[in-house]
Design a protein around this motif. Structure first.
Motif, PDB file in Angstrom:
ATOM      1  N   GLU A   1       0.983  -1.320  -0.094  1.00 55.33           N
ATOM      2  CA  GLU A   1       0.069  -0.047   0.009  1.00 55.33           C
ATOM      3  C   GLU A   1       1.075   1.225  -0.099  1.00 55.33           C
ATOM      4  N   ASN A   2       1.967   1.122   0.390  1.00 55.38           N
ATOM      5  CA  ASN A   2       2.942   2.540   0.619  1.00 55.38           C
ATOM      6  C   ASN A   2       4.414   2.026   0.063  1.00 55.38           C
ATOM      7  N   ALA A   3       5.235   3.345  -0.282  1.00 54.27           N
ATOM      8  CA  ALA A   3       6.232   3.135  -0.783  1.00 54.27           C
ATOM      9  C   ALA A   3       7.118   4.058   0.052  1.00 54.27           C
ATOM     10  N   TRP A   4       8.283   3.929   0.316  1.00 56.52           N
ATOM     11  CA  TRP A   4       9.446   4.883   1.034  1.00 56.52           C
ATOM     12  C   TRP A   4      10.780   5.000   0.226  1.00 56.52           C
ATOM     13  N   TYR A   5      11.314   6.090  -0.120  1.00 55.67           N
ATOM     14  CA  TYR A   5      12.619   6.124  -0.736  1.00 55.67           C
ATOM     15  C   TYR A   5      13.567   5.866   0.453  1.00 55.67           C
ATOM     16  N   PHE A   6      14.725   5.053   0.131  1.00 58.27           N
ATOM     17  CA  PHE A   6      15.708   4.796   1.143  1.00 58.27           C
ATOM     18  C   PHE A   6      16.856   5.667   0.405  1.00 58.27           C
ATOM     19  N   ALA A   7      17.535   5.555  -0.410  1.00 67.01           N
ATOM     20  CA  ALA A   7      18.592   6.457  -0.767  1.00 67.01           C
ATOM     21  C   ALA A   7      19.295   6.051  -2.171  1.00 67.01           C
ATOM     22  N   GLU A   8      20.167   6.650  -2.406  1.00 64.73           N
ATOM     23  CA  GLU A   8      21.005   6.389  -3.724  1.00 64.73           C
ATOM     24  C   GLU A   8      22.182   5.565  -3.745  1.00 64.73           C
ATOM     25  N   GLU A   9      22.519   4.961  -4.799  1.00 66.27           N
ATOM     26  CA  GLU A   9      23.823   4.358  -5.328  1.00 66.27           C
ATOM     27  C   GLU A   9      24.213   5.016  -6.767  1.00 66.27           C
ATOM     28  N   VAL A  10      25.660   5.085  -6.861  1.00 62.64           N
ATOM     29  CA  VAL A  10      26.146   5.987  -8.071  1.00 62.64           C
ATOM     30  C   VAL A  10      27.034   4.841  -8.559  1.00 62.64           C
ATOM     31  N   PHE A  11      27.137   4.351  -9.752  1.00 61.60           N
ATOM     32  CA  PHE A  11      28.066   3.429 -10.393  1.00 61.60           C
ATOM     33  C   PHE A  11      28.542   4.057 -11.677  1.00 61.60           C
ATOM     34  N   LEU A  12      29.794   4.178 -11.891  1.00 64.85           N
ATOM     35  CA  LEU A  12      30.470   4.623 -13.107  1.00 64.85           C
ATOM     36  C   LEU A  12      31.453   3.696 -13.503  1.00 64.85           C
ATOM     37  N   LYS A  13      31.599   3.099 -14.806  1.00 67.75           N
ATOM     38  CA  LYS A  13      32.438   2.473 -15.461  1.00 67.75           C
ATOM     39  C   LYS A  13      32.667   3.304 -16.751  1.00 67.75           C
ATOM     40  N   ALA A  14      33.891   3.375 -16.792  1.00 71.16           N
ATOM     41  CA  ALA A  14      33.972   4.222 -18.255  1.00 71.16           C
ATOM     42  C   ALA A  14      35.695   3.658 -18.932  1.00 71.16           C
ATOM     43  N   GLY A  15      35.682   3.579 -20.097  1.00 76.22           N
ATOM     44  CA  GLY A  15      36.811   3.401 -20.759  1.00 76.22           C
ATOM     45  C   GLY A  15      36.841   2.063 -21.488  1.00 76.22           C
TER      46      GLY A  15
ATOM     47  N   ASN B   1      15.422  -2.236  -5.613  1.00 72.70           N
ATOM     48  CA  ASN B   1      16.393  -0.957  -6.556  1.00 72.70           C
ATOM     49  C   ASN B   1      16.180  -0.711  -7.852  1.00 72.70           C
ATOM     50  N   ALA B   2      15.780   0.326  -8.157  1.00 68.10           N
ATOM     51  CA  ALA B   2      15.402   0.910  -9.509  1.00 68.10           C
ATOM     52  C   ALA B   2      16.774   1.459 -10.143  1.00 68.10           C
ATOM     53  N   TRP B   3      17.440   0.413 -11.078  1.00 71.66           N
ATOM     54  CA  TRP B   3      18.777   0.730 -11.873  1.00 71.66           C
ATOM     55  C   TRP B   3      18.228   1.578 -13.050  1.00 71.66           C
ATOM     56  N   ILE B   4      18.968   2.705 -13.051  1.00 67.65           N
ATOM     57  CA  ILE B   4      18.722   3.726 -14.327  1.00 67.65           C
ATOM     58  C   ILE B   4      19.873   3.896 -14.929  1.00 67.65           C
ATOM     59  N   SER B   5      20.001   3.409 -16.145  1.00 68.36           N
ATOM     60  CA  SER B   5      21.519   3.406 -16.731  1.00 68.36           C
ATOM     61  C   SER B   5      21.144   4.441 -17.928  1.00 68.36           C
ATOM     62  N   PHE B   6      22.082   5.154 -18.175  1.00 65.37           N
ATOM     63  CA  PHE B   6      22.009   6.348 -19.330  1.00 65.37           C
ATOM     64  C   PHE B   6      22.496   6.060 -20.506  1.00 65.37           C
ATOM     65  N   GLU B   7      22.742   4.473 -20.731  1.00 67.98           N
ATOM     66  CA  GLU B   7      23.411   4.303 -22.098  1.00 67.98           C
ATOM     67  C   GLU B   7      22.599   2.956 -22.471  1.00 67.98           C
TER      68      GLU B   7
ATOM     69  N   CYS C   1      30.351  -1.590 -25.437  1.00 65.06           N
ATOM     70  CA  CYS C   1      29.676  -0.600 -24.589  1.00 65.06           C
ATOM     71  C   CYS C   1      30.816  -0.160 -23.586  1.00 65.06           C
ATOM     72  N   PRO C   2      31.450   1.046 -23.933  1.00 68.42           N
ATOM     73  CA  PRO C   2      32.755   1.483 -23.110  1.00 68.42           C
ATOM     74  C   PRO C   2      32.196   2.169 -21.872  1.00 68.42           C
ATOM     75  N   ASP C   3      31.117   2.749 -21.719  1.00 68.96           N
ATOM     76  CA  ASP C   3      30.926   3.509 -20.449  1.00 68.96           C
ATOM     77  C   ASP C   3      29.474   3.118 -19.945  1.00 68.96           C
ATOM     78  N   ARG C   4      29.387   2.890 -18.658  1.00 66.86           N
ATOM     79  CA  ARG C   4      28.100   2.797 -18.226  1.00 66.86           C
ATOM     80  C   ARG C   4      27.853   3.827 -16.723  1.00 66.86           C
ATOM     81  N   HIS C   5      27.025   4.590 -17.030  1.00 65.99           N
ATOM     82  CA  HIS C   5      26.726   5.473 -15.920  1.00 65.99           C
ATOM     83  C   HIS C   5      25.143   5.042 -15.509  1.00 65.99           C
ATOM     84  N   THR C   6      25.162   4.674 -14.172  1.00 66.03           N
ATOM     85  CA  THR C   6      23.976   4.037 -13.644  1.00 66.03           C
ATOM     86  C   THR C   6      23.878   4.816 -12.237  1.00 66.03           C
ATOM     87  N   LEU C   7      22.535   5.389 -12.120  1.00 65.21           N
ATOM     88  CA  LEU C   7      21.964   5.875 -10.971  1.00 65.21           C
ATOM     89  C   LEU C   7      21.057   4.864 -10.543  1.00 65.21           C
ATOM     90  N   VAL C   8      21.238   4.303  -8.946  1.00 65.48           N
ATOM     91  CA  VAL C   8      20.030   3.554  -8.500  1.00 65.48           C
ATOM     92  C   VAL C   8      19.566   4.298  -7.512  1.00 65.48           C
TER      93      VAL C   8
END
Ligand SMILES: [Fe+2]
Length: 273
Positions: free
Chosen positions: A88-102, A126-132, A219-226
Motif C-alpha cells: 500500500e505504501n512505498a518509501w525512498y531509502f537512498a541512492e547508489e552511483v555506479f560509473l564504469k568508463a573506458g 532497487n531501481a537501476w537507471i542506466s543512461f546508455e 559498451c565502453p561506458d556505463r553510468h547508472t543511478l540506483v
C-alpha cells in the motif's frame, strides 16, 4: 500493472520495465548523477584502482539527499514498485552511483545488498537507471529467485583475485555461508539479465545475488543511478555480531533503535506512495 511483470518480480527478484522514464525524467536523473560524481559523499570509493576491475561507486551521500528526495517525488518508481510488491505504501531509502568508463572494466563482484544492510522482507527494490543503451552481456545480472534464498556473507570488494573474500568471515556470529563464485561458474546459475535502452528501468530485490555488468568495446561506458525503495513488508534484520555494526553502515542514527523483526521505518525516509 501487468500481472506477469508482477509475478516475475516476486518470483525472480528482477524485471525490466520498458519506457519507464520519459526524456525529461531521464534528464533530471542524469543531472543528479553528474552532480553526485562531481560532489562525492563520505561513502564514495574507487575500487580496484589500476586494475581492469576499476569502478567508481557512491552510496547515500548526505549532501545529495535533499535534491534526490525532490527528484524521486517527480518519478513513478515508488508507485511501480508498490504495484510490483503489492504494497500500500512505498518509501525512498537512498541512492547508489555506479560509473564504469573506458571500455575495459571487468565484471563487478556478485553480492547481496542484504549482507551490508540490515534488511529483510519482500518489499525492497532497487531501481537501476542506466543512461546508455546496454547490450545484454553488459547489463547487470541477477540470479533468478536468489532473493528467496540464504543471506550470504558479503564480499570485501577489496580483493580482485578473490571476489568472494568474506566480509564478516570468522567474526560473524552466527556465521554466514560464503558467497558462491557466480562469475566463475555462470553456467551453473540461472542468471536473469536484460538488454535495455535509456528510459528503461531494471527493478531488482536487493537481497538477490547480483553482479557482472562489465564494460567493453561494444559498451565502453556505463553510468547508472540506483534509487532504492521499500514498502510495507520491510523489516529490520540485524547483521551478525562482528566488528561491523549490526545496523549496517548507513542511517545508523535513524535506525539504531530498531530491534530484529520490527518494521523498517524512520521519518528520514520520504514516503513516495
Ligand atoms: Fe548491490
Amino acid at each position: 500493472m501487468d500481472a506477469e511483470l508482477r509475478t516475475r518480480f516476486q518470483e525472480d527478484g528482477a524485471v525490466l520495465v520498458k519506457n519507464c522514464l520519459d526524456a525529461e525524467q531521464l534528464a533530471a536523473c542524469r543531472e543528479a548523477f553528474d552532480w553526485a560524481v562531481a560532489n562525492p559523499g563520505p561513502a564514495a570509493f574507487q575500487i580496484f584502482d589500476g586494475t581492469v576491475h576499476q569502478t567508481h561507486n557512491d552510496n547515500s551521500n548526505p549532501k545529495a539527499k535533499e535534491r534526490l528526495d525532490a527528484l524521486v517525488a517527480t518519478l513513478p518508481l515508488g508507485k511501480i514498485l508498490a504495484e510490483l510488491w503489492g504494497s500500500e505504501n512505498a518509501w525512498y531509502f537512498a541512492e547508489e552511483v555506479f560509473l564504469k568508463a573506458g571500455g575495459k572494466t571487468g565484471p563487478s563482484p556478485w553480492h547481496q545488498d542484504t549482507s551490508y544492510l540490515p534488511w529483510a522482507g519482500h518489499h525492497w527494490g532497487n531501481a537501476w537507471i542506466s543512461f546508455e543503451p546496454l547490450p545484454q552481456k553488459n547489463a547487470l545480472g541477477v540470479v533468478r529467485g536468489s532473493c528467496h534464498g540464504p543471506r550470504y556473507d558479503g564480499t570485501t570488494f577489496m580483493n580482485p583475485d578473490d571476489p568472494t573474500e568474506p566480509l564478516h568471515g570468522a567474526y560473524a556470529d552466527p556465521p554466514l555461508p560464503r558467497l558462491p563464485d557466480v562469475e566463475a561458474n555462470r553456467d551453473a546459475f540461472d542468471i536473469v539479465s536484460y538488454a535495455s535502452e535509456p528510459g528503461d528501468v531494471l527493478f531488482l530485490h536487493p537481497g538477490s545475488l547480483h553482479g557482472g555488468a562489465p564494460v567493453d568495446a561494444d559498451c565502453p561506458d556505463r553510468h547508472t543511478l540506483v534509487l532504492r525503495f521499500f514498502g510495507d513488508d520491510a523489516v529490520f534484520n540485524p547483521l551478525p555480531d562482528s566488528p561491523f555494526t549490526r545496523h549496517g553502515f548507513l542511517f545508523q542514527k535513524e535506525t539504531g533503535h530498531l530491534k530484529a523483526g520490527e518494521p523498517y521505518r524512520s521519518p528520514v525516509f520520504q514516503k513516495v506512495y
